[in-house]
Write an enzyme that holds these catalytic residues in place. Structure first.
Site, short mmCIF file in Angstrom:
data_model
loop_
_atom_site.label_atom_id
_atom_site.label_comp_id
_atom_site.label_asym_id
_atom_site.label_seq_id
_atom_site.Cartn_x
_atom_site.Cartn_y
_atom_site.Cartn_z
N HIS A 71 0.78 -1.18 0.08
CA HIS A 71 0.06 -0.01 -0.03
C HIS A 71 0.85 1.25 0.02
O HIS A 71 1.89 1.32 0.58
CB HIS A 71 -1.02 -0.05 1.22
N ASP A 188 6.17 1.92 6.51
CA ASP A 188 5.08 1.25 6.44
C ASP A 188 4.13 2.25 5.68
O ASP A 188 3.44 3.06 6.05
CB ASP A 188 4.54 0.96 7.80
N GLU A 222 -5.29 1.20 2.44
CA GLU A 222 -4.96 0.21 3.31
C GLU A 222 -5.01 0.70 4.80
O GLU A 222 -5.30 -0.20 5.82
CB GLU A 222 -3.63 -0.52 3.09
N GLU A 223 -4.57 1.92 5.13
CA GLU A 223 -4.48 2.23 6.34
C GLU A 223 -5.86 2.57 6.98
O GLU A 223 -5.97 2.57 8.31
CB GLU A 223 -3.78 3.57 6.50
N ASP A 242 4.08 -6.14 3.19
CA ASP A 242 4.01 -5.19 4.46
C ASP A 242 5.02 -5.08 5.45
O ASP A 242 5.54 -6.11 5.66
CB ASP A 242 2.59 -5.03 4.96
N HIS A 322 4.24 3.06 12.92
CA HIS A 322 3.34 4.35 13.11
C HIS A 322 4.00 5.63 13.84
O HIS A 322 3.25 6.37 14.31
CB HIS A 322 2.26 3.85 13.71
#
Length: 345
Positions: A71, A188, A222-223, A242, A322
């Site tokens: 993604h 990510d 995706e998030e 991922d 994150h």
């Protein structure tokens, strides 16, 4: 195994796309960038209605069609409201670790395309003024964005063209070190996107035709959970590429390709995971097998969308997900090698 992986291409591509703003829901520009990269290799690129990309690599046989996904959407924020003194309250896009945003630079993009810079701050930002400047919980209700313009009221900010619903891009602070580390927000999953583009560059440069046709999905939501909920119907098995998780009782490091046996959506396909483990082991790749406690993938989205597929999840180990993330080039290389082995076994 010996593969002529183009390290310079992978690192330069990773840096370029990491620095490209693409919070979830605002990905048309980076998708066009990826379309141009893929087009230079001669592979077809289609868009889905919601803006995901599908790249097709024809194989020797169409007996099976293998899906890969990564993604390109990232975490971000959106203007929620404007305060009486012209600052911005915000709503999160995805799940950034909010305390890491305190003091971070950002860019606000209006619907008309104007851009203004700013800074995420606590509402108690000054140690010389506020007793709770250190202790105040860093969460959206206690934070705001200071705009780098002469604004003193809500009307001043509105006159700039800034409105609720405008996207806020968080500065990724991308750095590639001489020692091979990539440190940035949003590795990510742009690290994995770089892996897939590196794989395509290898196929094109070495004139490699894979054993079976491959369809690569570049997902854009995706998030927020529905990135690859739609996939082409001819895909029978799919590997989500991922980030690999690091920390607590997990085995993964920033140098490994991580093979996920199970995440919060349940176990991945046993036979696919076993095949990936054996290929990594037999070819002396630096790999680990882990269970991700708080995680979902594009394969999970595809399965929840009703697609009849087998699924697996692999990816480069990424530290501090994150937040201010970091990985090493060797994790990207191990991921590319494992994908190559799987696709040509």
């Amino acid at each position: 195994m010996e593969l002529s992986i183009n390290k310079e291409f992978i690192l330069s591509t990773a840096k370029e796309i990491l620095e490209f703003d693409s919070p979830t829901g605002f990905c048309s520009e980076i998708i066009e960038k990826i379309r141009n990269i893929v087009g230079s290799f001669g592979y077809s690129f289609e868009l889905t209605n919601k803006g995901c990309g599908i790249i097709t690599v024809n194989g020797v046989s169409n007996e099976r069609v293998i899906g890969l996904s990564a993604h390109v959407d990232t975490l971000g924020a959106m203007v929620r409201s404007i305060t009486s003194d012209g600052k911005l309250k915000f709503s999160l896009l995805g799940g950034p670790i909010v305390p890491t945003l305190d003091g971070e630079y950002c860019t606000i993009r209006t619907r008309e395309g104007k851009k203004y810079t700013g800074t995420f701050l606590s509402t108690s930002p000054a140690a010389h003024v506020y007793e709770d400047s250190s202790s105040k919980i860093r969460e959206p209700k206690n934070m705001e964005i200071r705009i780098d313009e002469n604004v003193f009221s809500k009307d001043d900010t509105l006159k700039l063209g800034i409105c609720p619903g405008d996207f806020i891009f968080i500065d990724p602070k991308t750095t590639v070190t001489e020692s091979g580390f990539i440190k940035s927000r949003f590795i990510d999953d742009k690290g994995s996107v770089s892996c897939l583009l590196g794989l395509l560059e290898l196929f094109n440069r070495e004139k490699i035709i894979p054993k079976y046709t491959i369809k690569i999905l570049i997902s854009t939501y995706e998030e927020v959970g529905h990135g690859s909920s739609y996939i082409p119907s001819d895909i029978s098995e799919m590997i989500a590429v991922d980030m690999g998780c690091i920390g607590d009782d997990l085995s993964c490091t920033e140098y490994d390709v991580s093979i996920c046996a199970k995440d919060s959506g349940g176990p991945y396909d046993y036979n696919m995971v076993t095949k990936l483990v054996n290929l990594a082991k037999d070819n002396n790749l630096k790999y680990v097998v882990d269970i991700y406690p708080m995680y979902g993938s594009d394969v999970g989205a595809a399965l929840r969308g009703g697609n009849d597929i087998r699924g697996a999840l692999i990816g480069p180990g990424v530290h501090a997900s994150h937040g201010m993330e970091r990985t090493h080039y060797s994790a990207l290389e191990n991921t590319i090698k494992l994908l190559y082995l799987y696709l040509n076994e």
